[in-house]
Write a protein that holds these residues in place. Structure first.
Motif, PDB file in Angstrom:
ATOM      1  N   GLU A  79      46.603  38.122  46.411  1.00 27.87           N
ATOM      2  CA  GLU A  79      47.864  38.598  45.840  1.00 27.87           C
ATOM      3  C   GLU A  79      48.129  40.033  46.259  1.00 27.87           C
ATOM      4  O   GLU A  79      49.271  40.395  46.579  1.00 27.87           O
ATOM      5  N   PHE A 136      41.559  47.150  40.087  1.00 29.02           N
ATOM      6  CA  PHE A 136      41.233  46.140  41.091  1.00 29.02           C
ATOM      7  C   PHE A 136      39.943  46.495  41.819  1.00 29.02           C
ATOM      8  O   PHE A 136      39.045  45.658  41.989  1.00 29.02           O
ATOM      9  N   LEU A 157      42.882  37.776  43.338  1.00 28.21           N
ATOM     10  CA  LEU A 157      43.612  39.041  43.326  1.00 28.21           C
ATOM     11  C   LEU A 157      43.661  39.685  44.704  1.00 28.21           C
ATOM     12  O   LEU A 157      44.616  40.389  45.036  1.00 28.21           O
ATOM     13  N   LEU A 198      45.038  42.344  34.849  1.00 28.65           N
ATOM     14  CA  LEU A 198      45.024  41.798  36.202  1.00 28.65           C
ATOM     15  C   LEU A 198      44.476  40.377  36.212  1.00 28.65           C
ATOM     16  O   LEU A 198      45.013  39.489  36.888  1.00 28.65           O
ATOM     17  N   THR A 238      52.054  42.135  35.702  1.00 30.62           N
ATOM     18  CA  THR A 238      51.516  43.115  34.753  1.00 30.62           C
ATOM     19  C   THR A 238      52.451  44.318  34.640  1.00 30.62           C
ATOM     20  O   THR A 238      52.789  44.945  35.641  1.00 30.62           O
ATOM     21  N   GLN A 278      51.400  41.744  47.989  1.00 29.40           N
ATOM     22  CA  GLN A 278      52.174  42.710  47.218  1.00 29.40           C
ATOM     23  C   GLN A 278      52.040  44.150  47.720  1.00 29.40           C
ATOM     24  O   GLN A 278      52.763  45.030  47.264  1.00 29.40           O
ATOM     25  N   ALA A 322      39.057  34.213  39.911  1.00 28.33           N
ATOM     26  CA  ALA A 322      40.233  34.991  39.518  1.00 28.33           C
ATOM     27  C   ALA A 322      40.250  36.354  40.202  1.00 28.33           C
ATOM     28  O   ALA A 322      41.311  36.837  40.616  1.00 28.33           O
ATOM     29  N   LYS A 367      47.260  38.205  34.370  1.00 31.30           N
ATOM     30  CA  LYS A 367      48.619  38.125  34.890  1.00 31.30           C
ATOM     31  C   LYS A 367      48.765  38.458  36.371  1.00 31.30           C
ATOM     32  O   LYS A 367      49.814  38.196  36.964  1.00 31.30           O
ATOM     33  N   GLY A 368      47.756  39.086  36.955  1.00 31.73           N
ATOM     34  CA  GLY A 368      47.883  39.502  38.338  1.00 31.73           C
ATOM     35  C   GLY A 368      48.679  40.794  38.468  1.00 31.73           C
ATOM     36  O   GLY A 368      49.062  41.417  37.477  1.00 31.73           O
ATOM     37  N   PHE A 369      48.945  41.201  39.698  1.00 34.82           N
ATOM     38  CA  PHE A 369      49.634  42.462  39.960  1.00 34.82           C
ATOM     39  C   PHE A 369      51.115  42.410  39.596  1.00 34.82           C
ATOM     40  O   PHE A 369      51.620  43.273  38.898  1.00 34.82           O
TER      41      PHE A 369
END
Length: 204
Positions: A107, A54, A104, A15, A23, A111, A100, A18-20
């Protein structure tokens, strides 16, 4: 650690890297040294695992500015404006070093509709997050809080946190600091104390 813990730690690293949206399940498996079957066995799905990862990341940050961070001598009295300012100062100091993780949050909001299972998991965790904020300011143990307190004071502090978070991620130089926030609250309290009594409000 077992596969469950390895997966969680691997998902947390993915996470942050690359984030949600970027990944994949294979990314998590590679990062954790496990296998694809382990994700379904321990968490049900990749999205559920990412949601738990998360939540764990946010809890780690929360611990750094929680009630323990103000333990010791010189701490302002619980419930005071001074305590209010100290606590928000602690929170704000986490924003640069934990950028970071806080990114999230944004994001995930974007998402969430595409991740309904993760959405439900995080939505349930929000209430625990709200209850965790109250003791930092009031000094009352979390396990002694009633629903009314969590749904009023907890929501109040959580709303401030979300607003500060967006401001500091967008432009730290112009974002509200703890002193400005406290002065704003002081003025609101002062104005409310001078206002004529009105009709009460109902809380759900």
């Amino acid at each position: 650690m077992g596969h469950r813990e390895d997966l969680l730690e691997g998902a947390k690293r993915c996470l942050l890297q690359k984030g949600f949206s970027r990944t994949t399940a294979r990314d998590i498996v590679k990062e954790s040294g496990t296998n694809l079957g382990s994700i379904g066995y321990h968490y049900g799905s990749k999205d559920a695992l990412l949601a738990q990862a998360f939540i764990a990341l946010v809890e780690d940050v929360g611990d750094s500015f929680g009630e323990e961070a103000l333990a010791g001598d010189g701490v302002a009295p619980a419930g005071s404006l001074e305590r209010f300012q100290e606590m928000w100062g602690n929170v704000i100091r986490t924003f640069p070093e934990s950028r970071a993780i806080w990114m999230l949050n944004l994001e995930f909001i974007l998402q969430a509709d595409r991740m309904p299972e993760a959405h439900e998991i995080v939505k349930k965790a929000l209430q625990y997050g709200r209850s965790g904020l109250v003791p930092m300011f009031s000094g009352r143990p979390e396990d002694e809080l009633d629903d009314g307190t969590v749904n009023s004071e907890g929501r109040f502090y959580h709303t401030i946190l979300c607003g500060l978070l967006v401001q500091w991620l967008f432009d730290p130089e112009s974002a509200t600091d703890a002193g400005q926030l406290t002065e704003g609250l002081r003025r609101v309290i002062e104005a409310a104390s001078k206002a004529p009594a009105g009709r009460g409000t109902e809380h759900s």
